[in-house]
Design a protein around this motif. Sequence first.
Motif, PDB file in Angstrom:
ATOM      1  N   ILE A 263       7.622   8.004  -4.796  1.00 46.07           N
ATOM      2  CA  ILE A 263       8.244   6.690  -4.667  1.00 46.07           C
ATOM      3  C   ILE A 263       7.209   5.669  -4.204  1.00 46.07           C
ATOM      4  O   ILE A 263       7.114   4.574  -4.751  1.00 46.07           O
ATOM      5  CB  ILE A 263       9.439   6.748  -3.688  1.00 46.07           C
ATOM      6  CG1 ILE A 263      10.579   7.549  -4.315  1.00 46.07           C
ATOM      7  CG2 ILE A 263       9.890   5.350  -3.287  1.00 46.07           C
ATOM      8  CD1 ILE A 263      11.690   7.903  -3.347  1.00 46.07           C
ATOM      9  N   ALA A 264       6.434   6.031  -3.205  1.00 42.20           N
ATOM     10  CA  ALA A 264       5.410   5.128  -2.675  1.00 42.20           C
ATOM     11  C   ALA A 264       4.377   4.787  -3.744  1.00 42.20           C
ATOM     12  O   ALA A 264       3.958   3.626  -3.865  1.00 42.20           O
ATOM     13  CB  ALA A 264       4.739   5.756  -1.458  1.00 42.20           C
ATOM     14  N   ALA A 265       3.976   5.767  -4.541  1.00 38.58           N
ATOM     15  CA  ALA A 265       2.997   5.521  -5.605  1.00 38.58           C
ATOM     16  C   ALA A 265       3.563   4.558  -6.648  1.00 38.58           C
ATOM     17  O   ALA A 265       2.864   3.655  -7.124  1.00 38.58           O
ATOM     18  CB  ALA A 265       2.585   6.829  -6.263  1.00 38.58           C
ATOM     19  N   TYR A 266       4.827   4.749  -7.000  1.00 42.77           N
ATOM     20  CA  TYR A 266       5.451   3.859  -7.990  1.00 42.77           C
ATOM     21  C   TYR A 266       5.545   2.433  -7.464  1.00 42.77           C
ATOM     22  O   TYR A 266       5.156   1.475  -8.139  1.00 42.77           O
ATOM     23  CB  TYR A 266       6.843   4.368  -8.376  1.00 42.77           C
ATOM     24  CG  TYR A 266       7.608   3.352  -9.176  1.00 42.77           C
ATOM     25  CD1 TYR A 266       7.189   2.966 -10.446  1.00 42.77           C
ATOM     26  CD2 TYR A 266       8.737   2.732  -8.648  1.00 42.77           C
ATOM     27  CE1 TYR A 266       7.871   2.008 -11.174  1.00 42.77           C
ATOM     28  CE2 TYR A 266       9.423   1.775  -9.364  1.00 42.77           C
ATOM     29  CZ  TYR A 266       8.995   1.416 -10.630  1.00 42.77           C
ATOM     30  OH  TYR A 266       9.665   0.453 -11.335  1.00 42.77           O
TER      31      TYR A 266
ATOM     32  N   TYR B 296       0.831  -1.204   0.000  1.00 45.28           N
ATOM     33  CA  TYR B 296       0.000   0.000   0.000  1.00 45.28           C
ATOM     34  C   TYR B 296       0.867   1.257   0.000  1.00 45.28           C
ATOM     35  O   TYR B 296       1.826   1.344   0.762  1.00 45.28           O
ATOM     36  CB  TYR B 296      -0.929   0.030   1.213  1.00 45.28           C
ATOM     37  CG  TYR B 296      -1.964  -1.057   1.211  1.00 45.28           C
ATOM     38  CD1 TYR B 296      -3.029  -1.014   0.321  1.00 45.28           C
ATOM     39  CD2 TYR B 296      -1.876  -2.131   2.085  1.00 45.28           C
ATOM     40  CE1 TYR B 296      -3.990  -2.011   0.307  1.00 45.28           C
ATOM     41  CE2 TYR B 296      -2.833  -3.138   2.080  1.00 45.28           C
ATOM     42  CZ  TYR B 296      -3.881  -3.070   1.191  1.00 45.28           C
ATOM     43  OH  TYR B 296      -4.826  -4.051   1.172  1.00 45.28           O
ATOM     44  N   SER B 297       0.505   2.215  -0.837  1.00 48.82           N
ATOM     45  CA  SER B 297       1.319   3.420  -0.968  1.00 48.82           C
ATOM     46  C   SER B 297       1.361   4.234   0.320  1.00 48.82           C
ATOM     47  O   SER B 297       2.406   4.801   0.650  1.00 48.82           O
ATOM     48  CB  SER B 297       0.844   4.290  -2.131  1.00 48.82           C
ATOM     49  OG  SER B 297      -0.459   4.757  -1.902  1.00 48.82           O
ATOM     50  N   ASP B 298       0.263   4.296   1.066  1.00 50.75           N
ATOM     51  CA  ASP B 298       0.301   5.074   2.305  1.00 50.75           C
ATOM     52  C   ASP B 298       1.232   4.432   3.328  1.00 50.75           C
ATOM     53  O   ASP B 298       1.962   5.121   4.034  1.00 50.75           O
ATOM     54  CB  ASP B 298      -1.096   5.301   2.885  1.00 50.75           C
ATOM     55  CG  ASP B 298      -1.874   4.031   3.150  1.00 50.75           C
ATOM     56  OD1 ASP B 298      -1.463   2.957   2.677  1.00 50.75           O
ATOM     57  OD2 ASP B 298      -2.912   4.108   3.832  1.00 50.75           O
ATOM     58  N   TYR B 299       1.264   3.099   3.388  1.00 49.65           N
ATOM     59  CA  TYR B 299       2.193   2.415   4.291  1.00 49.65           C
ATOM     60  C   TYR B 299       3.634   2.717   3.889  1.00 49.65           C
ATOM     61  O   TYR B 299       4.484   3.020   4.729  1.00 49.65           O
ATOM     62  CB  TYR B 299       1.951   0.903   4.281  1.00 49.65           C
ATOM     63  CG  TYR B 299       3.030   0.161   5.010  1.00 49.65           C
ATOM     64  CD1 TYR B 299       3.028   0.096   6.403  1.00 49.65           C
ATOM     65  CD2 TYR B 299       4.076  -0.441   4.324  1.00 49.65           C
ATOM     66  CE1 TYR B 299       4.035  -0.555   7.082  1.00 49.65           C
ATOM     67  CE2 TYR B 299       5.088  -1.093   5.000  1.00 49.65           C
ATOM     68  CZ  TYR B 299       5.063  -1.148   6.374  1.00 49.65           C
ATOM     69  OH  TYR B 299       6.073  -1.785   7.045  1.00 49.65           O
ATOM     70  N   LEU B 300       3.927   2.619   2.591  1.00 47.64           N
ATOM     71  CA  LEU B 300       5.278   2.882   2.109  1.00 47.64           C
ATOM     72  C   LEU B 300       5.710   4.309   2.404  1.00 47.64           C
ATOM     73  O   LEU B 300       6.843   4.549   2.843  1.00 47.64           O
ATOM     74  CB  LEU B 300       5.353   2.609   0.602  1.00 47.64           C
ATOM     75  CG  LEU B 300       5.201   1.152   0.187  1.00 47.64           C
ATOM     76  CD1 LEU B 300       4.935   1.051  -1.310  1.00 47.64           C
ATOM     77  CD2 LEU B 300       6.426   0.350   0.567  1.00 47.64           C
TER      78      LEU B 300
END
Length: 114
Positions: free
Chosen positions: A99-102, A57-61
Amino acid sequence: MKFALITVFLLSSIGIANAASVDKGKALVEKANCASCHGAGLNTPILPVYPKLAGQYSDYLYYALKAYKVGNGNPQYGRNNAIMGSQVQAFSDADMQDIAAYIASLPGNFVVKK
């Protein structure tokens, strides 16, 4: 009612302006050479102690990256890891969101057990 509509419009426009860019995230991941530890596709770590990142998950990253940046300065929020702490220092909040989205867009092989 008019105030509520204006508030919704302003809040939604803020979200649109801060939308993360997968393309920028990919360039940052390649520049930082994240695959050197997290493996090909960020899904085959070179050592078992390194996590698989692809598909997370992007928010976790994002919050994990942010916590590495804070480090031990805040024991309730920060994460202590010398490698990751030094890797993320050059990144802005927007960079970490990109970065998280990617990474979240990459195909992962996480398994949810029932």
